[in-house]
Scaffold this motif. Structure first.
Motif, PDB file in Angstrom:
ATOM      1  N   LEU A   1       0.622  13.285  -1.511  1.00  0.00           N
ATOM      2  CA  LEU A   1       1.870  13.357  -1.298  1.00  0.00           C
ATOM      3  C   LEU A   1       2.998  13.979  -2.457  1.00  0.00           C
ATOM      4  O   LEU A   1       3.842  14.827  -2.331  1.00  0.00           O
ATOM      5  CB  LEU A   1       2.701  11.728  -1.349  1.00  0.00           C
ATOM      6  CG  LEU A   1       4.002  11.587  -1.280  1.00  0.00           C
ATOM      7  CD1 LEU A   1       4.706  12.065   0.003  1.00  0.00           C
ATOM      8  CD2 LEU A   1       4.203  10.026  -1.423  1.00  0.00           C
ATOM      9  N   ALA A   2       2.335  13.823  -3.841  1.00  0.00           N
ATOM     10  CA  ALA A   2       3.088  14.600  -4.803  1.00  0.00           C
ATOM     11  C   ALA A   2       2.898  16.340  -4.446  1.00  0.00           C
ATOM     12  O   ALA A   2       3.916  16.790  -4.890  1.00  0.00           O
ATOM     13  CB  ALA A   2       2.085  14.193  -5.975  1.00  0.00           C
ATOM     14  N   LYS A   3       1.797  16.510  -3.999  1.00  0.00           N
ATOM     15  CA  LYS A   3       1.620  17.800  -3.911  1.00  0.00           C
ATOM     16  C   LYS A   3       2.346  18.627  -2.742  1.00  0.00           C
ATOM     17  O   LYS A   3       2.836  19.850  -2.792  1.00  0.00           O
ATOM     18  CB  LYS A   3       0.076  18.607  -3.687  1.00  0.00           C
ATOM     19  CG  LYS A   3      -0.787  17.868  -5.191  1.00  0.00           C
ATOM     20  CD  LYS A   3      -0.156  18.595  -6.317  1.00  0.00           C
ATOM     21  CE  LYS A   3      -0.672  17.827  -7.579  1.00  0.00           C
ATOM     22  NZ  LYS A   3      -0.141  18.803  -8.911  1.00  0.00           N
ATOM     23  N   TRP A   4       2.633  17.633  -1.693  1.00  0.00           N
ATOM     24  CA  TRP A   4       3.207  18.079  -0.418  1.00  0.00           C
ATOM     25  C   TRP A   4       4.712  18.072  -0.925  1.00  0.00           C
ATOM     26  O   TRP A   4       5.340  19.117  -0.601  1.00  0.00           O
ATOM     27  CB  TRP A   4       3.047  17.095   0.574  1.00  0.00           C
ATOM     28  CG  TRP A   4       3.526  17.309   1.857  1.00  0.00           C
ATOM     29  CD1 TRP A   4       4.712  16.565   2.399  1.00  0.00           C
ATOM     30  CD2 TRP A   4       2.778  18.036   2.862  1.00  0.00           C
ATOM     31  NE1 TRP A   4       4.877  17.105   3.924  1.00  0.00           N
ATOM     32  CE2 TRP A   4       3.688  18.017   3.908  1.00  0.00           C
ATOM     33  CE3 TRP A   4       1.783  18.844   3.028  1.00  0.00           C
ATOM     34  CZ2 TRP A   4       3.269  18.706   5.133  1.00  0.00           C
ATOM     35  CZ3 TRP A   4       1.302  19.408   4.004  1.00  0.00           C
ATOM     36  CH2 TRP A   4       2.276  19.445   5.135  1.00  0.00           C
ATOM     37  N   LEU A   5       5.064  17.175  -1.785  1.00  0.00           N
ATOM     38  CA  LEU A   5       6.597  17.198  -2.064  1.00  0.00           C
ATOM     39  C   LEU A   5       6.751  18.413  -3.003  1.00  0.00           C
ATOM     40  O   LEU A   5       7.856  19.041  -3.105  1.00  0.00           O
ATOM     41  CB  LEU A   5       6.930  15.956  -2.751  1.00  0.00           C
ATOM     42  CG  LEU A   5       6.994  14.655  -1.914  1.00  0.00           C
ATOM     43  CD1 LEU A   5       7.470  13.150  -2.681  1.00  0.00           C
ATOM     44  CD2 LEU A   5       7.745  14.799  -0.642  1.00  0.00           C
TER      45      LEU A   5
ATOM     46  N   GLY B   1       0.804  -1.386   0.049  1.00  0.00           N
ATOM     47  CA  GLY B   1      -0.010  -0.114   0.041  1.00  0.00           C
ATOM     48  C   GLY B   1       0.904   1.360  -0.030  1.00  0.00           C
ATOM     49  O   GLY B   1       0.348   2.442  -0.787  1.00  0.00           O
ATOM     50  N   HIS B   2       1.942   1.302   0.769  1.00  0.00           N
ATOM     51  CA  HIS B   2       2.960   2.274   0.943  1.00  0.00           C
ATOM     52  C   HIS B   2       3.452   2.567  -0.560  1.00  0.00           C
ATOM     53  O   HIS B   2       3.662   3.589  -0.960  1.00  0.00           O
ATOM     54  CB  HIS B   2       3.931   2.323   1.830  1.00  0.00           C
ATOM     55  CG  HIS B   2       3.223   2.630   3.296  1.00  0.00           C
ATOM     56  ND1 HIS B   2       3.150   3.957   3.653  1.00  0.00           N
ATOM     57  CD2 HIS B   2       3.013   1.938   4.456  1.00  0.00           C
ATOM     58  CE1 HIS B   2       2.449   4.052   4.878  1.00  0.00           C
ATOM     59  NE2 HIS B   2       2.498   2.773   5.330  1.00  0.00           N
ATOM     60  N   GLU B   3       3.887   1.355  -1.041  1.00  0.00           N
ATOM     61  CA  GLU B   3       4.618   1.610  -2.339  1.00  0.00           C
ATOM     62  C   GLU B   3       3.547   2.144  -3.463  1.00  0.00           C
ATOM     63  O   GLU B   3       3.986   3.048  -4.386  1.00  0.00           O
ATOM     64  CB  GLU B   3       5.103   0.150  -2.901  1.00  0.00           C
ATOM     65  CG  GLU B   3       6.237  -0.014  -1.923  1.00  0.00           C
ATOM     66  CD  GLU B   3       6.629  -1.613  -2.070  1.00  0.00           C
ATOM     67  OE1 GLU B   3       7.472  -1.975  -1.380  1.00  0.00           O
ATOM     68  OE2 GLU B   3       5.846  -2.249  -2.697  1.00  0.00           O
ATOM     69  N   THR B   4       2.292   1.876  -3.313  1.00  0.00           N
ATOM     70  CA  THR B   4       1.144   2.313  -4.272  1.00  0.00           C
ATOM     71  C   THR B   4       1.003   3.591  -4.371  1.00  0.00           C
ATOM     72  O   THR B   4       1.142   4.740  -5.097  1.00  0.00           O
ATOM     73  CB  THR B   4      -0.188   1.433  -3.954  1.00  0.00           C
ATOM     74  OG1 THR B   4      -0.030   0.214  -4.175  1.00  0.00           O
ATOM     75  CG2 THR B   4      -1.133   2.009  -5.245  1.00  0.00           C
ATOM     76  N   VAL B   5       1.149   4.317  -2.622  1.00  0.00           N
ATOM     77  CA  VAL B   5       0.823   5.801  -2.583  1.00  0.00           C
ATOM     78  C   VAL B   5       2.026   6.399  -3.281  1.00  0.00           C
ATOM     79  O   VAL B   5       1.833   7.249  -3.961  1.00  0.00           O
ATOM     80  CB  VAL B   5       0.815   5.858  -1.183  1.00  0.00           C
ATOM     81  CG1 VAL B   5       1.122   7.554  -1.082  1.00  0.00           C
ATOM     82  CG2 VAL B   5      -0.450   5.689  -0.428  1.00  0.00           C
ATOM     83  N   ALA B   6       3.258   5.851  -3.112  1.00  0.00           N
ATOM     84  CA  ALA B   6       4.476   6.358  -3.825  1.00  0.00           C
ATOM     85  C   ALA B   6       4.567   6.551  -5.143  1.00  0.00           C
ATOM     86  O   ALA B   6       4.900   7.331  -5.740  1.00  0.00           O
ATOM     87  CB  ALA B   6       5.689   5.757  -3.066  1.00  0.00           C
TER      88      ALA B   6
ATOM     89  N   PHE C   1       4.580   8.759   6.065  1.00  0.00           N
ATOM     90  CA  PHE C   1       3.673   9.434   7.076  1.00  0.00           C
ATOM     91  C   PHE C   1       2.436   9.634   6.182  1.00  0.00           C
ATOM     92  O   PHE C   1       1.289  10.028   6.691  1.00  0.00           O
ATOM     93  CB  PHE C   1       4.097  10.393   7.964  1.00  0.00           C
ATOM     94  CG  PHE C   1       5.020   9.842   9.146  1.00  0.00           C
ATOM     95  CD1 PHE C   1       4.854   8.524   9.612  1.00  0.00           C
ATOM     96  CD2 PHE C   1       6.143  10.788   9.471  1.00  0.00           C
ATOM     97  CE1 PHE C   1       5.782   7.999  10.474  1.00  0.00           C
ATOM     98  CE2 PHE C   1       7.010  10.226  10.562  1.00  0.00           C
ATOM     99  CZ  PHE C   1       6.705   8.979  11.134  1.00  0.00           C
ATOM    100  N   VAL C   2       2.615  10.463   4.972  1.00  0.00           N
ATOM    101  CA  VAL C   2       1.441  10.688   4.363  1.00  0.00           C
ATOM    102  C   VAL C   2       0.635   9.479   3.774  1.00  0.00           C
ATOM    103  O   VAL C   2      -0.580   9.991   3.881  1.00  0.00           O
ATOM    104  CB  VAL C   2       1.969  11.513   2.972  1.00  0.00           C
ATOM    105  CG1 VAL C   2       0.600  11.867   1.976  1.00  0.00           C
ATOM    106  CG2 VAL C   2       2.590  12.860   3.216  1.00  0.00           C
TER     107      VAL C   2
ATOM    108  N   PHE D   1       2.422  12.349 -10.344  1.00  0.00           N
ATOM    109  CA  PHE D   1       2.032  13.608 -10.189  1.00  0.00           C
ATOM    110  C   PHE D   1       3.009  14.676  -9.970  1.00  0.00           C
ATOM    111  O   PHE D   1       2.767  15.866 -10.055  1.00  0.00           O
ATOM    112  CB  PHE D   1       0.757  13.567  -9.365  1.00  0.00           C
ATOM    113  CG  PHE D   1      -0.610  13.030 -10.039  1.00  0.00           C
ATOM    114  CD1 PHE D   1      -1.360  13.756 -10.678  1.00  0.00           C
ATOM    115  CD2 PHE D   1      -0.849  11.626  -9.821  1.00  0.00           C
ATOM    116  CE1 PHE D   1      -2.344  13.033 -11.331  1.00  0.00           C
ATOM    117  CE2 PHE D   1      -1.775  11.048  -9.998  1.00  0.00           C
ATOM    118  CZ  PHE D   1      -2.717  11.649 -10.964  1.00  0.00           C
ATOM    119  N   VAL D   2       3.951  14.430  -9.628  1.00  0.00           N
ATOM    120  CA  VAL D   2       5.105  15.444  -9.241  1.00  0.00           C
ATOM    121  C   VAL D   2       5.504  16.371 -10.356  1.00  0.00           C
ATOM    122  O   VAL D   2       5.674  15.621 -11.241  1.00  0.00           O
ATOM    123  CB  VAL D   2       6.443  14.860  -8.244  1.00  0.00           C
ATOM    124  CG1 VAL D   2       5.875  14.244  -6.816  1.00  0.00           C
ATOM    125  CG2 VAL D   2       7.017  13.832  -9.199  1.00  0.00           C
ATOM    126  N   ALA D   3       6.065  17.334 -10.127  1.00  0.00           N
ATOM    127  CA  ALA D   3       6.817  18.178 -10.989  1.00  0.00           C
ATOM    128  C   ALA D   3       7.966  17.761 -11.330  1.00  0.00           C
ATOM    129  O   ALA D   3       8.771  16.926 -10.501  1.00  0.00           O
ATOM    130  CB  ALA D   3       6.652  19.764 -10.667  1.00  0.00           C
TER     131      ALA D   3
END
Length: 296
Positions: free
Chosen positions: A282-286, A28-33, A140-141, A39-41
């Motif tokens: 997570l993408a938008k946070w980073l 699940g964590h890998e999927t989030v990542a 943590f996200v 989506f990250v810039a």
């Protein structure tokens, strides 16, 4: 060197005995990542590939579960409370997170996400400390999107004994692993990558497209207070799922029951949404971290 499967086996054993363990499991964590990496810039990708010393497409996913391994080491045991917040509410009649009540000593996921983000934004922090902070933030996200990581009742569901497809387990564990894996089709890295692709499409052009922008509403890393406020908002959203899905009919409705049938059918859409949402966030946070770091 210990193989990934052996490591996960040891972590699974530990998860069975320690509270608040392995939110979403490694898959699940890998999927989030992986969703976040879609989506990250471009500047964000370059920044974190350099910081994590990994130019592969797996640069976020490869460290997404690191914090769960670290918490079981002598050096990292201090971080165990950082993976959750014990909301002392009364599901299913009342859900809610109160930071003063539920994080009185300051050691909870809301503050941890804010504090490790602050380290990433600290120009004076060492590369080693910033790398650890990045791994914590990535993890943590994901954790904060697991409803039972934002709930105190029965140790976040760890003390609610259930069965799943005939096997003895607990409510927390099936939300970490069995239910997500019932959606993705497996527990491997390839399962995570495939599921992330499906969820990315759902975010860009499918069922989540209309919700996507709202997921990042209020997101800010500008100050310690805004970092904490954003994390608290996310924890509160996750906690609400305890009342409307996880324990909608109370503890007595699930305790001792096999939850691999109708219960899982009802939970799957929530798990899909939470994974998709936290991947995008997570993408938008980073992105926000890199933008802030570049402006100083």
């Amino acid at each position: 060197m210990m193989t990934r499967s052996a490591t996960l086996t040891l972590l699974s054993v530990a998860a069975a005995t320690l509270p608040g363990a392995l939110a979403w499991g490694a898959m699940g964590h890998e999927t989030v990542a992986y969703i976040a990496s879609n989506f990250v810039a471009a500047d964000t990708k370059a920044y974190f590939q350099d910081l994590l010393d990994d130019t592969s497409a797996d640069y976020l996913a490869s460290v997404a579960a690191w914090a769960d391994s670290y918490r079981y080491t002598t050096a990292g045991k201090f971080s165990a409370p950082y993976h959750y917040i014990d909301a002392n509410d009364s599901p299913p009649s009342s859900c809610g997170v109160d930071l003063d009540r539920d994080c009185a000593d300051g050691a909870c996921i809301v503050n941890a996400l804010a504090n490790y983000t602050s380290i990433l934004l600290d120009g004076g922090a060492s590369d080693a400390n910033r790398q650890i902070a990045a791994k914590m933030v990535i993890h943590f996200v994901g954790d904060i999107g697991q409803p039972l990581h934002c709930e105190a009742l029965e140790v976040g569901g760890n003390d609610i004994d259930v069965t799943y497809d005939g096997d003895d387990t607990n409510l927390h564990h099936i939300w970490d692993s069995e239910i997500p894996e019932s959606v993705s089709g497996g527990s491997s890295l390839s399962s995570a990558k495939s599921w992330a692709t499906t969820l990315t499409t759902a975010i860009k052009t499918g069922e989540y497209k209309s919700q996507m922008t709202g997921w990042a509403t209020g997101l800010s890393v500008a100050t310690p207070a805004t970092r904490q406020a954003t994390a608290l908002q996310w924890a509160t959203e996750s906690n609400a799922r305890v009342c409307d899905t996880v324990l909608v009919d109370g503890v007595s409705a699930v305790e001792g029951e096999d939850l691999s049938g109708d219960y899982t059918d009802a939970a799957q859409p929530v798990v899909r949404l939470q994974i998709a949402k936290q991947g995008y966030r997570l993408a938008k946070w980073l992105d926000a971290i890199v933008a802030a770091a570049s402006s100083t």
